[in-house]
Design an enzyme around this catalytic site. Structure first.
Site, short mmCIF file in Angstrom:
data_model
loop_
_atom_site.label_atom_id
_atom_site.label_comp_id
_atom_site.label_asym_id
_atom_site.label_seq_id
_atom_site.Cartn_x
_atom_site.Cartn_y
_atom_site.Cartn_z
CG ASP A 97 0.66 5.59 -9.29
OD1 ASP A 97 0.62 6.45 -10.19
OD2 ASP A 97 0.23 4.45 -9.44
N GLY A 100 5.88 3.77 -11.55
CA GLY A 100 6.88 2.71 -11.40
C GLY A 100 6.21 1.34 -11.29
CD GLN A 196 10.52 -0.54 -4.24
OE1 GLN A 196 10.49 -1.73 -3.90
NE2 GLN A 196 9.46 0.07 -4.77
CG ASP A 273 -2.58 2.72 -2.62
OD1 ASP A 273 -1.47 2.63 -2.07
OD2 ASP A 273 -2.85 2.12 -3.69
CB CYS A 311 -23.25 -0.69 6.67
SG CYS A 311 -22.64 0.48 5.45
CB CYS A 313 -23.53 2.93 2.84
SG CYS A 313 -23.93 1.34 2.11
CB CYS A 316 -26.61 -1.00 4.30
SG CYS A 316 -25.15 -1.93 3.80
CG HIS A 342 -21.45 -2.11 1.60
ND1 HIS A 342 -21.97 -1.79 2.84
CD2 HIS A 342 -20.59 -3.15 1.81
CE1 HIS A 342 -21.49 -2.62 3.74
NE2 HIS A 342 -20.65 -3.46 3.15
ZN LIG Z 1 -23.42 -0.40 3.48
#
Ligand SMILES: [Zn+2]
Length: 375
Positions: A97, A100, A196, A273, A311, A313, A316, A342
Protein backbone atom coordinates in the site's frame (compact mmCIF):
# COMPACT_ATOMS: atom_id res chain seq x y z
CA UNK A 1 17.16 -15.79 -22.27
CA UNK A 2 13.57 -15.43 -21.22
CA UNK A 3 12.79 -12.04 -19.74
CA UNK A 4 11.23 -11.49 -16.34
CA UNK A 5 7.46 -11.88 -16.35
CA UNK A 6 5.85 -8.50 -16.85
CA UNK A 7 2.74 -7.55 -14.93
CA UNK A 8 -0.50 -8.38 -16.67
CA UNK A 9 -4.14 -9.26 -16.08
CA UNK A 10 -6.53 -11.52 -17.97
CA UNK A 11 -10.24 -12.07 -17.53
CA UNK A 12 -10.94 -15.78 -18.14
CA UNK A 13 -14.67 -16.15 -17.41
CA UNK A 14 -17.56 -13.85 -16.73
CA UNK A 15 -20.50 -14.91 -14.60
CA UNK A 16 -23.72 -14.82 -16.64
CA UNK A 17 -25.89 -13.68 -13.72
CA UNK A 18 -23.71 -10.98 -12.09
CA UNK A 19 -20.66 -8.84 -12.91
CA UNK A 20 -18.38 -11.39 -11.20
CA UNK A 21 -15.36 -12.47 -13.20
CA UNK A 22 -12.62 -15.08 -12.94
CA UNK A 23 -9.19 -13.82 -13.85
CA UNK A 24 -5.47 -14.11 -13.33
CA UNK A 25 -2.80 -11.60 -12.38
CA UNK A 26 0.56 -12.35 -13.98
CA UNK A 27 3.44 -11.16 -11.81
CA UNK A 28 7.20 -11.63 -11.68
CA UNK A 29 6.50 -13.78 -8.58
CA UNK A 30 3.91 -16.08 -10.07
CA UNK A 31 0.34 -16.10 -11.27
CA UNK A 32 -2.44 -15.08 -8.91
CA UNK A 33 -5.96 -16.37 -9.64
CA UNK A 34 -8.70 -13.80 -8.98
CA UNK A 35 -10.94 -12.99 -7.17
CA UNK A 36 -8.22 -13.09 -4.53
CA UNK A 37 -7.95 -12.28 -0.84
CA UNK A 38 -4.56 -10.92 0.20
CA UNK A 39 -3.51 -11.67 3.80
CA UNK A 40 -2.10 -8.56 5.48
CA UNK A 41 1.60 -8.70 6.35
CA UNK A 42 2.06 -5.25 7.82
CA UNK A 43 5.76 -5.37 8.65
CA UNK A 44 6.70 -7.87 5.94
CA UNK A 45 5.23 -10.77 7.94
CA UNK A 46 1.67 -12.05 8.22
CA UNK A 47 1.33 -12.04 12.01
CA UNK A 48 1.78 -15.50 13.57
CA UNK A 49 2.05 -17.16 10.14
CA UNK A 50 5.28 -18.79 8.95
CA UNK A 51 5.77 -18.28 5.19
CA UNK A 52 5.60 -22.04 4.56
CA UNK A 53 2.14 -22.15 6.20
CA UNK A 54 1.05 -19.47 3.74
CA UNK A 55 2.55 -21.45 0.87
CA UNK A 56 0.76 -24.61 2.04
CA UNK A 57 -2.47 -22.58 2.02
CA UNK A 58 -1.66 -21.65 -1.59
CA UNK A 59 -1.66 -17.94 -0.74
CA UNK A 60 -0.15 -16.37 -3.85
CA UNK A 61 -0.04 -12.74 -2.80
CA UNK A 62 0.27 -10.84 0.48
CA UNK A 63 0.02 -7.16 1.32
CA UNK A 64 2.79 -5.25 3.08
CA UNK A 65 2.63 -1.73 4.51
CA UNK A 66 4.91 0.91 3.02
CA UNK A 67 4.53 3.20 6.05
CA UNK A 68 5.62 0.55 8.55
CA UNK A 69 8.53 -0.77 6.48
CA UNK A 70 9.75 2.76 5.77
CA UNK A 71 9.86 3.50 9.51
CA UNK A 72 11.34 0.13 10.43
CA UNK A 73 13.71 -1.26 9.19
CA UNK A 74 13.77 1.34 6.36
CA UNK A 75 13.35 0.85 2.61
CA UNK A 76 17.04 1.53 1.86
CA UNK A 77 18.07 -1.27 4.21
CA UNK A 78 15.56 -3.67 2.66
CA UNK A 79 16.84 -2.75 -0.81
CA UNK A 80 20.41 -3.39 0.33
CA UNK A 81 19.32 -6.80 1.60
CA UNK A 82 17.90 -7.74 -1.80
CA UNK A 83 14.37 -6.32 -1.69
CA UNK A 84 11.33 -7.36 0.35
CA UNK A 85 10.81 -10.78 -1.29
CA UNK A 86 14.35 -11.86 -0.50
CA UNK A 87 14.45 -10.15 2.93
CA UNK A 88 11.21 -11.85 4.04
CA UNK A 89 11.95 -15.06 2.11
CA UNK A 90 8.57 -14.86 0.40
CA UNK A 91 8.47 -16.12 -3.18
CA UNK A 92 4.87 -15.18 -3.91
CA UNK A 93 3.64 -11.79 -5.07
CA UNK A 94 3.55 -8.72 -2.82
CA UNK A 95 1.32 -5.66 -3.01
CA UNK A 96 2.48 -2.63 -1.05
CA UNK A 97 0.00 0.00 0.00
CA UNK A 98 1.16 3.59 -0.24
CA UNK A 99 1.04 4.62 3.40
CA UNK A 100 -1.77 7.09 2.71
CA UNK A 101 -4.16 5.17 4.91
CA UNK A 102 -1.68 4.83 7.79
CA UNK A 103 -0.81 8.52 7.67
CA UNK A 104 -4.57 9.11 7.67
CA UNK A 105 -5.05 6.83 10.69
CA UNK A 106 -2.51 8.80 12.72
CA UNK A 107 -4.31 12.03 11.88
CA UNK A 108 -3.20 13.89 14.99
CA UNK A 109 0.43 13.28 14.02
CA UNK A 110 0.30 14.77 10.52
CA UNK A 111 0.39 18.01 8.60
CA UNK A 112 -0.80 17.98 5.03
CA UNK A 113 0.18 20.38 2.18
CA UNK A 114 0.14 20.45 -1.63
CA UNK A 115 3.68 19.09 -1.66
CA UNK A 116 2.99 16.12 0.64
CA UNK A 117 2.48 15.07 4.24
CA UNK A 118 4.68 15.80 7.22
CA UNK A 119 4.10 13.21 9.92
CA UNK A 120 5.49 12.01 13.20
CA UNK A 121 6.46 8.37 13.60
CA UNK A 122 4.11 6.46 15.91
CA UNK A 123 7.18 4.49 17.03
CA UNK A 124 9.69 7.13 18.13
CA UNK A 125 8.12 10.48 17.27
CA UNK A 126 10.70 11.27 14.55
CA UNK A 127 9.56 13.53 11.70
CA UNK A 128 9.19 12.31 8.11
CA UNK A 129 7.88 13.87 4.91
CA UNK A 130 6.02 11.76 2.34
CA UNK A 131 5.54 13.15 -1.16
CA UNK A 132 3.95 11.20 -4.02
CA UNK A 133 7.42 10.85 -5.59
CA UNK A 134 8.96 9.62 -2.33
CA UNK A 135 6.26 7.00 -1.84
CA UNK A 136 6.86 5.58 -5.33
CA UNK A 137 10.60 5.55 -4.65
CA UNK A 138 10.04 3.62 -1.38
CA UNK A 139 7.83 1.02 -3.07
CA UNK A 140 10.38 0.64 -5.87
CA UNK A 141 13.12 0.04 -3.28
CA UNK A 142 10.91 -2.57 -1.57
CA UNK A 143 10.44 -4.23 -4.96
CA UNK A 144 6.75 -5.06 -4.59
CA UNK A 145 4.90 -6.51 -7.56
CA UNK A 146 2.05 -4.04 -7.18
CA UNK A 147 2.55 -0.49 -5.90
CA UNK A 148 -0.24 1.91 -4.96
CA UNK A 149 -0.46 5.66 -5.54
CA UNK A 150 -0.18 7.99 -2.55
CA UNK A 151 -3.56 9.46 -1.73
CA UNK A 152 -5.38 11.42 0.92
CA UNK A 153 -8.06 9.40 2.66
CA UNK A 154 -11.03 11.27 4.16
CA UNK A 155 -12.59 10.25 7.47
CA UNK A 156 -16.31 9.52 7.89
CA UNK A 157 -18.31 11.67 8.15
CA UNK A 158 -16.80 14.29 5.83
CA UNK A 159 -18.66 17.24 4.24
CA UNK A 160 -18.90 17.53 0.46
CA UNK A 161 -16.59 20.57 0.27
CA UNK A 162 -13.82 18.90 2.27
CA UNK A 163 -14.26 15.59 0.47
CA UNK A 164 -14.01 17.37 -2.91
CA UNK A 165 -10.85 19.25 -1.91
CA UNK A 166 -9.25 16.05 -0.60
CA UNK A 167 -10.20 14.10 -3.73
CA UNK A 168 -8.78 16.84 -6.02
CA UNK A 169 -5.52 16.83 -4.04
CA UNK A 170 -5.39 13.04 -4.37
CA UNK A 171 -5.84 13.45 -8.15
CA UNK A 172 -2.91 15.88 -8.40
CA UNK A 173 -0.82 13.46 -6.33
CA UNK A 174 -2.00 10.57 -8.51
CA UNK A 175 -0.58 12.33 -11.57
CA UNK A 176 2.75 12.98 -9.82
CA UNK A 177 2.92 9.31 -8.74
CA UNK A 178 2.33 8.17 -12.30
CA UNK A 179 5.03 10.49 -13.70
CA UNK A 180 7.55 9.29 -11.11
CA UNK A 181 6.61 5.65 -11.76
CA UNK A 182 6.91 6.13 -15.57
CA UNK A 183 10.53 7.26 -15.20
CA UNK A 184 11.71 3.80 -14.14
CA UNK A 185 8.95 1.55 -15.44
CA UNK A 186 10.29 -1.76 -16.82
CA UNK A 187 6.89 -3.47 -16.85
CA UNK A 188 7.47 -5.65 -13.77
CA UNK A 189 6.00 -3.42 -11.05
CA UNK A 190 2.37 -2.47 -11.51
CA UNK A 191 0.96 0.82 -10.28
CA UNK A 192 -2.69 1.04 -9.22
CA UNK A 193 -4.77 4.19 -8.99
CA UNK A 194 -7.10 4.72 -6.01
CA UNK A 195 -10.57 6.20 -6.41
CA UNK A 196 -11.50 8.55 -3.56
CA UNK A 197 -14.46 10.87 -3.00
CA UNK A 198 -15.93 9.74 0.32
CA UNK A 199 -19.60 8.75 0.04
CA UNK A 200 -20.46 11.21 -2.76
CA UNK A 201 -21.31 9.64 -6.14
CA UNK A 202 -20.37 12.80 -8.11
CA UNK A 203 -16.91 12.90 -6.50
CA UNK A 204 -16.33 9.16 -6.95
CA UNK A 205 -17.29 9.57 -10.62
CA UNK A 206 -14.94 12.50 -11.18
CA UNK A 207 -12.12 10.62 -9.40
CA UNK A 208 -12.67 7.43 -11.41
CA UNK A 209 -12.87 9.23 -14.75
CA UNK A 210 -9.77 11.35 -14.13
CA UNK A 211 -7.74 8.35 -12.96
CA UNK A 212 -8.83 6.36 -16.00
CA UNK A 213 -7.10 8.89 -18.24
CA UNK A 214 -3.82 8.26 -16.40
CA UNK A 215 -3.89 4.61 -17.53
CA UNK A 216 -2.84 2.69 -14.41
CA UNK A 217 -2.14 -1.05 -14.38
CA UNK A 218 -5.14 -1.52 -12.08
CA UNK A 219 -7.69 0.46 -10.12
CA UNK A 220 -8.73 0.47 -6.48
CA UNK A 221 -11.59 1.85 -4.43
CA UNK A 222 -10.13 3.52 -1.32
CA UNK A 223 -11.65 5.36 1.60
CA UNK A 224 -14.33 2.80 2.45
CA UNK A 225 -14.78 0.86 5.69
CA UNK A 226 -13.73 3.97 7.63
CA UNK A 227 -16.79 4.00 9.88
CA UNK A 228 -19.63 4.61 7.42
CA UNK A 229 -22.81 2.52 7.75
CA UNK A 230 -22.68 -0.73 5.83
CA UNK A 231 -25.53 0.18 3.46
CA UNK A 232 -23.71 3.34 2.45
CA UNK A 233 -20.51 1.39 1.86
CA UNK A 234 -22.41 -1.01 -0.43
CA UNK A 235 -24.00 1.92 -2.27
CA UNK A 236 -20.64 3.57 -2.94
CA UNK A 237 -19.04 0.28 -3.93
CA UNK A 238 -21.90 -0.63 -6.25
CA UNK A 239 -21.97 2.76 -7.98
CA UNK A 240 -18.16 3.02 -8.26
CA UNK A 241 -17.29 -0.50 -9.49
CA UNK A 242 -18.85 -0.01 -12.97
CA UNK A 243 -16.69 3.12 -13.45
CA UNK A 244 -13.50 1.05 -13.21
CA UNK A 245 -11.81 -0.17 -16.43
CA UNK A 246 -13.05 -3.67 -17.32
CA UNK A 247 -9.70 -4.84 -18.68
CA UNK A 248 -7.76 -4.03 -15.50
CA UNK A 249 -7.80 -5.62 -12.04
CA UNK A 250 -10.21 -3.96 -9.60
CA UNK A 251 -9.27 -3.83 -5.95
CA UNK A 252 -11.52 -2.94 -3.00
CA UNK A 253 -9.18 -1.78 -0.24
CA UNK A 254 -9.61 -2.80 3.38
CA UNK A 255 -13.12 -4.25 3.12
CA UNK A 256 -13.34 -7.85 4.18
CA UNK A 257 -16.25 -9.40 6.05
CA UNK A 258 -17.06 -12.59 4.10
CA UNK A 259 -20.49 -11.24 3.08
CA UNK A 260 -18.88 -7.97 1.89
CA UNK A 261 -16.45 -9.90 -0.29
CA UNK A 262 -19.18 -11.99 -1.93
CA UNK A 263 -21.20 -8.85 -2.60
CA UNK A 264 -18.21 -7.02 -4.08
CA UNK A 265 -17.24 -9.97 -6.29
CA UNK A 266 -20.77 -9.77 -7.74
CA UNK A 267 -19.95 -6.17 -8.73
CA UNK A 268 -16.80 -7.29 -10.56
CA UNK A 269 -14.19 -6.66 -7.85
CA UNK A 270 -11.12 -8.90 -8.20
CA UNK A 271 -8.90 -8.16 -5.20
CA UNK A 272 -9.38 -7.78 -1.44
CA UNK A 273 -7.32 -7.25 1.68
CA UNK A 274 -8.38 -6.92 5.29
CA UNK A 275 -6.89 -7.45 8.75
CA UNK A 276 -10.09 -9.18 9.91
CA UNK A 277 -9.17 -12.87 9.58
CA UNK A 278 -5.75 -12.40 11.16
CA UNK A 279 -6.60 -9.78 13.80
CA UNK A 280 -9.88 -11.46 14.76
CA UNK A 281 -8.11 -14.78 15.12
CA UNK A 282 -5.68 -13.29 17.62
CA UNK A 283 -8.60 -11.75 19.53
CA UNK A 284 -10.37 -15.10 19.73
CA UNK A 285 -12.95 -14.60 16.95
CA UNK A 286 -12.93 -17.51 14.55
CA UNK A 287 -14.90 -17.85 11.31
CA UNK A 288 -16.53 -21.22 10.71
CA UNK A 289 -18.93 -22.71 8.17
CA UNK A 290 -21.51 -22.71 10.99
CA UNK A 291 -21.05 -19.10 12.03
CA UNK A 292 -18.57 -17.13 14.13
CA UNK A 293 -17.10 -18.57 17.32
CA UNK A 294 -15.71 -16.64 20.27
CA UNK A 295 -13.29 -19.24 21.56
CA UNK A 296 -13.00 -17.95 25.13
CA UNK A 297 -16.69 -18.71 25.68
CA UNK A 298 -17.24 -21.14 28.59
CA UNK A 299 -19.42 -23.16 26.24
CA UNK A 300 -16.25 -24.62 24.70
CA UNK A 301 -14.45 -25.52 27.95
CA UNK A 302 -14.99 -29.27 27.48
CA UNK A 303 -15.89 -29.30 23.78
CA UNK A 304 -13.97 -32.10 22.06
CA UNK A 305 -15.20 -31.11 18.59
CA UNK A 306 -12.95 -29.45 16.03
CA UNK A 307 -13.41 -25.72 15.49
CA UNK A 308 -15.09 -26.34 12.15
CA UNK A 309 -15.90 -29.93 11.11
CA UNK A 310 -15.99 -28.75 7.48
CA UNK A 311 -12.45 -27.30 7.53
CA UNK A 312 -9.38 -29.29 6.53
CA UNK A 313 -6.76 -27.05 8.17
CA UNK A 314 -4.28 -28.46 10.71
CA UNK A 315 -6.05 -26.62 13.54
CA UNK A 316 -9.32 -28.39 12.78
CA UNK A 317 -7.70 -31.75 12.06
CA UNK A 318 -5.61 -31.86 15.23
CA UNK A 319 -7.15 -29.79 18.00
CA UNK A 320 -10.40 -29.57 19.94
CA UNK A 321 -12.24 -26.36 20.73
CA UNK A 322 -11.46 -27.06 24.40
CA UNK A 323 -7.71 -27.11 23.74
CA UNK A 324 -7.80 -23.96 21.58
CA UNK A 325 -9.80 -22.20 24.30
CA UNK A 326 -7.21 -23.27 26.86
CA UNK A 327 -4.35 -21.97 24.68
CA UNK A 328 -6.18 -18.66 24.19
CA UNK A 329 -6.93 -18.17 27.90
CA UNK A 330 -3.35 -19.11 28.83
CA UNK A 331 -1.98 -16.50 26.43
CA UNK A 332 0.01 -19.17 24.61
CA UNK A 333 1.65 -17.89 21.39
CA UNK A 334 0.67 -21.14 19.75
CA UNK A 335 -2.97 -20.06 19.93
CA UNK A 336 -2.28 -17.12 17.58
CA UNK A 337 -0.60 -19.46 15.09
CA UNK A 338 -3.43 -22.00 14.98
CA UNK A 339 -6.22 -19.44 15.21
CA UNK A 340 -4.74 -17.46 12.33
CA UNK A 341 -4.11 -20.58 10.27
CA UNK A 342 -7.76 -21.52 10.60
CA UNK A 343 -9.19 -18.07 9.79
CA UNK A 344 -6.94 -17.66 6.75
CA UNK A 345 -7.89 -21.17 5.59
CA UNK A 346 -11.54 -20.14 5.92
CA UNK A 347 -10.96 -17.02 3.78
CA UNK A 348 -8.81 -18.67 1.12
CA UNK A 349 -11.24 -21.63 0.87
CA UNK A 350 -14.07 -19.15 0.44
CA UNK A 351 -12.17 -17.45 -2.42
CA UNK A 352 -11.54 -20.86 -4.05
CA UNK A 353 -15.28 -21.60 -3.84
CA UNK A 354 -16.07 -18.21 -5.35
CA UNK A 355 -13.65 -18.80 -8.23
CA UNK A 356 -14.98 -22.31 -8.79
CA UNK A 357 -18.58 -21.08 -8.89
CA UNK A 358 -17.66 -18.39 -11.44
CA UNK A 359 -15.85 -21.02 -13.52
CA UNK A 360 -18.94 -23.22 -13.43
CA UNK A 361 -21.22 -20.30 -14.21
CA UNK A 362 -23.30 -20.59 -11.04
CA UNK A 363 -21.87 -17.80 -8.88
CA UNK A 364 -25.08 -15.79 -9.36
CA UNK A 365 -27.15 -18.65 -8.05
CA UNK A 366 -24.77 -19.21 -5.15
CA UNK A 367 -24.73 -15.48 -4.41
CA UNK A 368 -28.53 -15.50 -4.34
CA UNK A 369 -28.40 -18.19 -1.67
CA UNK A 370 -25.84 -16.30 0.37
CA UNK A 371 -28.06 -13.21 0.27
CA UNK A 372 -31.02 -15.17 1.68
CA UNK A 373 -28.91 -16.75 4.40
CA UNK A 374 -27.60 -13.33 5.41
CA UNK A 375 -31.09 -11.88 5.93
ZN1 LIG B 1 -9.74 -24.98 10.26
Amino acid sequence: MAGIQKFGFEVLHEDPGTRARLGVLHTAHGDVPTPVFMPVGTAGAVKAMPADFLEALDARIILANTYHLYLRPGHERIKKLGGLHSFASWNGAILTDSGGYQVFSHRELRDISEEGVQFRSHIDGSQSFFTPEKVIEIQRALGSDIAMIFDDCTPYPCGHVDAAASMELSLRWAKRCKEEWNRADDGTQALFGIIQGSVYPDLRKRSAESLRELDYSGMAIGGLSVGEPKDLMYEVMESTAPLMPADRPRYLMGVGMPEDIVRAVAQGIDMFDCVLPTRNARNGYLFTSQGRILIKNALYAEDREPLDPNCSCTTCRKYSRAYLRHLFLSGEHLYAVYGTLHNLTFYLDMMRKIRQSIRLGNFGKWFGLMEKEGD
